[in-house]
Design a protein around this motif. Structure first.
Motif, PDB file in Angstrom:
ATOM      1  N   ILE A 135      -0.062   4.984  -1.012  1.00  0.00           N
ATOM      2  CA  ILE A 135      -0.941   5.267  -0.096  1.00  0.00           C
ATOM      3  C   ILE A 135      -0.298   5.704   1.469  1.00  0.00           C
ATOM      4  O   ILE A 135       0.359   4.933   1.964  1.00  0.00           O
ATOM      5  N   TRP A 178      -4.526  -4.299   9.185  1.00  0.00           N
ATOM      6  CA  TRP A 178      -4.749  -2.625   8.928  1.00  0.00           C
ATOM      7  C   TRP A 178      -5.108  -2.232  10.439  1.00  0.00           C
ATOM      8  O   TRP A 178      -5.347  -1.093  10.468  1.00  0.00           O
ATOM      9  N   TRP A 221      -8.015   4.713  10.753  1.00  0.00           N
ATOM     10  CA  TRP A 221      -9.000   5.938  10.531  1.00  0.00           C
ATOM     11  C   TRP A 221      -8.608   6.791   9.446  1.00  0.00           C
ATOM     12  O   TRP A 221      -9.417   7.540   8.765  1.00  0.00           O
ATOM     13  N   ALA A 237       0.900  -1.134  -0.056  1.00  0.00           N
ATOM     14  CA  ALA A 237       0.032   0.009  -0.050  1.00  0.00           C
ATOM     15  C   ALA A 237       0.916   1.435  -0.022  1.00  0.00           C
ATOM     16  O   ALA A 237       0.656   2.161  -0.695  1.00  0.00           O
ATOM     17  N   LEU A 282     -11.480  -3.110   8.358  1.00  0.00           N
ATOM     18  CA  LEU A 282     -12.550  -3.572   9.506  1.00  0.00           C
ATOM     19  C   LEU A 282     -12.224  -5.029   9.603  1.00  0.00           C
ATOM     20  O   LEU A 282     -12.469  -5.798  10.557  1.00  0.00           O
ATOM     21  N   LEU A 340      -6.894   5.868   6.890  1.00  0.00           N
ATOM     22  CA  LEU A 340      -6.709   5.267   5.235  1.00  0.00           C
ATOM     23  C   LEU A 340      -7.873   5.726   4.659  1.00  0.00           C
ATOM     24  O   LEU A 340      -8.841   6.174   4.928  1.00  0.00           O
ATOM     25  N   PRO A 341      -7.527   5.520   3.349  1.00  0.00           N
ATOM     26  CA  PRO A 341      -8.631   6.067   2.088  1.00  0.00           C
ATOM     27  C   PRO A 341      -9.764   5.188   2.334  1.00  0.00           C
ATOM     28  O   PRO A 341      -9.851   4.061   2.943  1.00  0.00           O
ATOM     29  N   ALA A 342     -10.929   5.759   2.088  1.00  0.00           N
ATOM     30  CA  ALA A 342     -12.106   5.319   2.312  1.00  0.00           C
ATOM     31  C   ALA A 342     -12.399   3.949   1.797  1.00  0.00           C
ATOM     32  O   ALA A 342     -12.993   2.886   2.459  1.00  0.00           O
ATOM     33  N   PRO A 343     -12.116   3.735   0.526  1.00  0.00           N
ATOM     34  CA  PRO A 343     -12.224   2.388  -0.081  1.00  0.00           C
ATOM     35  C   PRO A 343     -11.596   1.170   0.949  1.00  0.00           C
ATOM     36  O   PRO A 343     -12.179   0.260   0.833  1.00  0.00           O
ATOM     37  N   MET A 344     -10.712   1.843   1.407  1.00  0.00           N
ATOM     38  CA  MET A 344      -9.823   0.435   2.400  1.00  0.00           C
ATOM     39  C   MET A 344     -10.593   0.533   3.699  1.00  0.00           C
ATOM     40  O   MET A 344     -10.133  -0.512   4.400  1.00  0.00           O
ATOM     41  N   PHE A 345     -11.535   0.962   4.079  1.00  0.00           N
ATOM     42  CA  PHE A 345     -12.044   0.856   5.623  1.00  0.00           C
ATOM     43  C   PHE A 345     -12.705  -0.428   5.549  1.00  0.00           C
ATOM     44  O   PHE A 345     -12.564  -1.085   6.568  1.00  0.00           O
ATOM     45  N   THR A 346     -13.337  -0.817   4.675  1.00  0.00           N
ATOM     46  CA  THR A 346     -14.034  -2.182   4.766  1.00  0.00           C
ATOM     47  C   THR A 346     -13.222  -3.184   4.820  1.00  0.00           C
ATOM     48  O   THR A 346     -13.193  -4.070   5.618  1.00  0.00           O
ATOM     49  N   GLN A 347     -12.153  -2.980   4.132  1.00  0.00           N
ATOM     50  CA  GLN A 347     -10.967  -4.135   4.097  1.00  0.00           C
ATOM     51  C   GLN A 347     -10.165  -3.937   5.426  1.00  0.00           C
ATOM     52  O   GLN A 347      -9.898  -4.927   6.020  1.00  0.00           O
TER      53      GLN A 347
END
Lengths: 189, 732
Positions: free
Chosen positions: A59, A172, A156, A54, A167, A158-165
């Protein structure tokens, strides 16, 4: 022998990128001079493949360094720890393909350092020198204090798309254990 | 806000608000993913809000579906229609939504994948290399120019540093030129702005590098302006102090190159970032689309269930109302709170139920009136002194009153509904054969037309319990347009007593005439005969005198006989006024019987008295005549018997308000054919007697409002049973 074993393990960790991030504490000492309590620490930070990948994809990753000074108190026969000082600061590690260098940005004092390799950047991230903790006047001799240090990845940021990952993936939400050091007050170095 | 609006908001408002909030949240999440990374810290909160909200709606949906399932099991009114409408709409809605979801996800994935291809990456990489090469050339050129300029001005740099750096800057066209001590202390500088601002100090590591006589040339970005510069640091040897002095020259990079470089760097950075985020982006968009799909489906289902319930509510109300009406509650009135077709339907239903209730009430009243009429006619028919029998068109017995059963001597009520011809075959109805024989021809098809045309009458005689009954039948059809209620009616008149009374009246008249016409001449005849004998006996020869005496005696005897006969007729015809008095019946009978017994011989008469018999109110002389006739009759009947025996039995217990007296003999009995006329005048079969004894007995019994019945059969003796009324508590 113990040092040799530690060195071997460090070399082993350096040799291959681990599947999970790891932080090994190499040194944690306190220093007291000019009425101030300082801390020196050195930790070896190894990031997992996912995190490194990343970073190398530009990132930015934020690490929070948490420093805590607690006092050992007791009410009747019940001991407890009360927080004396708490310092959190964030350091952002990023990479630029264009510049072909890593950037370490301390968001607390806005210091920026550039590195052509990741390892020195992580070494710098894990190294704390002469970090002022608190004034010695705030500490009472005879009481027991404990200095604690922890690094954690700030998912927190991280870019938004990575939040799901993030979690669902422990990589992460990586954080080290609390490294602890008993502080003896009234000592001068 | 009126009730309808409030109800609408209550039913749909909260769902619309929650759905709107959740969709807004998902929209914001979508925008954050694409265009607004500065709000990234809200992403997780919005994701949690959306998930919790969707889960709440899903829970509500499951609860609603369970409620529908329970109602379906309980067969609640309108639930089947609700389920059908909901299922149909769900299928109609789910299919396009799922299709849309599938194509949306595919499109998103394809779009994201299309952002990244080899050519784009290579172009960006080449652009980056090009910019870097350009900047490297610029840096290299700047370094070479600086080295050449430093070489030309080297002697002056140590002696006249201020002048030299100024000359150097002018010569190189640089932005800034600065000369430092080896320890980093500034010696002289010059900048293009001409002001006193301090030069851009190089870092310690660069001074260290220069102390080792290594030049430095690099492109740097100044913060915070992000201005790009070319920093050149070269060592300048000071022959006077024998030291190396760091010389820093800063060149501005042309603005267009800086802008292009920034653009390429930014594009490359974003490309790498997005390339890495490709999979997470797909996951995130898929997640958002899935949540939109789930939210849409759940919300749509909740909306549809509510809409279906609203749609079927009037149907449910109507079904419930219909059920209440079916259970007999005609007061059902449903509230009309709609102005659509359902409202019209409910209003029509209310009107219809009102009319049904009114009609039902009218019918009820009519039925009650009919019932009253029916009961009235039943009471009338029941209390008629005539028997009434009705038959339906199939000759089945429909009604029969008590009097008819009494006249016919059989209870026909249990046989109601049976065919008339089947009743004839019953075992206990042989005595009705003359009745049926008279009736059946009337019901033959060939005679029906005649029956329809006119009523008919016929007299029949039946024999029941040794009693003869003369019945007059009047028959007629019951005209009706409805075959079910048409039929026949037969009125029965028991005219036995009427016939007997007529017979009695006729015999009384005969008796009176006989008494009047015969009695008066008898005495002169007797006196004349006796006078003839008295006058002529002494004048005639002994033979003639003996003949005269014999003839005269015959005349006198025959006149006596005729006087006895006339007296009997007088007794039969004469009905003197009753001299009622309280009598002890047992004592009276004992007194009469004593006349037929000697003092030392009880004779053949046996008495069985009920000692509990109370006194009765009667005429003693008439009763004496009654019992004299019966006892005399019994004694004469037993004259031929070997062991003559006459029993007189009184009984007060057999019937509560009656006293029965039985006079029984063991004589030859009365022939069956004689039973019918035994009480009629001149009904005797004896060689002697007036033939009026039993007729007088019957007449006296009837005068005392009593009854006499003959119980006899061939060769088994005779039993006369007299029933008299007891006195009641009032002495009547």
């Amino acid at each position: 022998m113990k040092c040799l074993g530690g060195l071997v393990s460090i070399l082993f960790m350096l040799a291959a990128q681990p599947a999970w991030s790891q932080i090994t504490l190499l040194e944690l000492v306190d220093k007291q001079f000019e009425s101030t309590l300082y801390m020196d620490a050195k930790a070896h930070i190894q990031l997992s493949e996912k995190v490194v990948e990343a970073i190398q994809h530009e990132i930015p990753i934020q690490f929070i360094t948490q420093i805590e000074l607690t006092r050992r108190d007791q009410i009747f026969i019940f001991p407890y720890n009360s927080q004396q000082t708490r310092i959190d600061y964030t350091t952002e590690l990023s990479y630029s393909h264009y510049d072909r260098r890593y950037k370490l940005h301390n968001l607390r004092n806005q210091n920026i350092l550039y590195f052509s390799q990741l390892e020195p950047a992580l070494a710098t991230l894990g190294e704390i020198q002469n970090f002022p903790i608190t004034s010695l006047n705030q500490l009472h001799s005879g009481l027991r204090y404990k200095l604690k240090l922890r690094f954690r990845l700030n998912y927190w940021s991280l870019p938004a798309p990575m939040f799901t990952q993030a979690l669902l993936d422990a990589d992460w939400r990586f954080k080290s254990e609390w490294f602890e050091l008993d502080v003896q007050t009234g000592r001068r170095r | 806000m009126n009730v309808k609006t409030r109800l609408f908001l209550k039913q749909y408002g909260w769902l619309a608000i929650v759905t709107g909030l959740l969709l807004s949240s998902l929209f914001i999440m979508h925008q954050i993913l694409q265009n607004a990374p500065e709000f990234v810290e809200y992403y997780i909160g919005l994701l949690a809000f959306s998930m919790i909200g969707t889960l709440i709606l899903l829970t509500l949906l499951i609860r609603t579906l369970l409620k529908l399932y329970r109602q379906y099991k309980q067969n609640v009114s309108g639930i089947r229609t609700t389920v059908k409408i909901t299922s149909t709409l769900t299928l109609l809605l789910a299919f396009p939504i799922m299709t849309l979801f599938y194509f949306s996800v595919s499109l998103v994935h394809q779009s994201i994948d299309q952002w990244f291809d080899v050519r784009t990456e290579q172009a960006l990489s080449d652009a980056s290399a090009l910019v870097r090469a350009n900047l490297d050339n610029l840096t290299r050129d700047s370094l070479n120019a600086t080295l050449r300029a430093e070489e030309s001005l080297r002697p002056f740099l140590a002696q006249r540093p201020a002048y030299s750096v100024s000359q150097l800057r002018n010569k190189l066209g640089a932005q800034e030129v600065a000369l430092y001590q080896s320890n980093g202390q500034l010696i002289a500088y010059s900048n293009s702005f001409g002001d006193q601002s301090l030069p851009n100090q190089p870092g310690d590591n660069l001074f260290q590098q220069l102390r080792q006589r290594h030049s430095y040339a690099a492109v740097e970005t100044l913060s915070p302006t992000n201005q790009q510069i070319v920093r050149i640091l070269i060592p300048v040897f000071n022959p006077f102090s024998n030291q190396v002095l760091p010389l820093q020259v800063i060149f501005n990079i042309p603005e267009n190159i800086t802008r292009y470089a920034q653009s390429v760097r930014l594009a490359q950075s974003q490309y790498h970032e997005l390339n890495y985020l490709r999979a997470p982006l797909k996951t995130s968009f898929t997640l958002i689309l899935s949540m939109v799909l789930l939210l849409t489906l759940v919300s749509a289902l909740l909306f549809m269930v509510q809409a279906a319930q609203n749609l079927t509510r009037p149907i449910r109300y109507l079904a419930q109302g219909t059920q209440r009406v079916a259970q007999g509650d005609y007061s059902t009135k449903m509230q009309v709170d709609r102005d659509d077709e359902f409202g019209t339907l409910i209003q029509s239903f209310n009107d219809m139920i009102g009319q049904v209730a009114k009609a039902r009430n009218d019918i009820k009243i009519n039925h009650q009136q009919t019932e009253v009429q029916r009961l009235y006619f039943q009471a009338v028919i029941r209390n008629l002194t005539n028997g009434v029998v009705t038959l339906d068109m199939n000759r089945r017995l429909r009604t029969i009153n008590d009097k008819a059963s009494q006249i016919l001597g059989i209870n026909l009520q249990p046989l109601v509904g049976e065919r008339f011809c089947d009743i004839m075959d019953q075992a206990d109805t042989p005595h009705l054969k003359p009745f049926f024989d008279a009736m059946m021809p009337r019901f033959e098809n060939s005679n029906l037309m005649q029956m329809d045309a006119r009523p008919w009458s016929e007299q029949v005689t039946i024999q029941h319990h040794n009693q003869q009954r003369i019945i007059l039948l009047h028959g007629s059809t019951l005209p009706s347009i409805d075959q079910k209620i048409g039929g026949f009616v037969i009125v029965l008149d028991d005219i036995t007593e009427l016939v007997q009374a007529q017979l009695h009246a006729a015999w009384s008249d005969v008796a009176r005439r006989l008494a009047h016409e015969i009695k008066n001449p008898l005495t002169p005849i007797q006196l004349s005969a006796e006078r003839l004998e008295f006058k002529l006996t002494n004048k005639l020869q002994p033979d003639d005198a003996a003949f005269l005496e014999r003839m005269t005696r015959t005349i006198v005897d025959q006149v006596d006989t005729m006087q006895t006969l006339v007296q009997a007729f007088i007794d039969y015809a004469h009905t003197p006024e009753m001299q009622l008095q309280l009598l002890d019946l047992n004592e009276l009978i004992l007194d009469i019987v004593s006349l037929y017994q000697t003092p030392h011989d009880d004779g053949i008469i046996e008495l069985k008295f009920d000692p509990e018999c109370p006194a009765i109110l009667a005429d003693a002389s008439r009763l004496r005549q009654l019992f004299h006739n019966l006892i005399k009759n019994a004694l004469e009947a037993t004259e031929e018997s070997d062991v003559a025996k006459v029993q007189i039995i009184t009984d007060c217990a057999a019937q509560p308000d009656k006293i029965t007296i039985q006079v029984i003999d063991n004589g030859p009995g009365i022939p069956e054919q004689a039973v019918n006329w035994i009480f009629e005048p001149y009904a005797t079969d004896k060689p002697k007697g007036t033939g009026l004894g039993l007729a007088i007995v019957k007449k006296i019994v009837e005068e005392l409002n009593g009854q006499i019945e003959l119980q006899a059969s061939n060769n088994e003796g005779t039993c006369f049973v007299i029933t008299l009324s007891k006195l009641n508590a009032d002495g009547h």
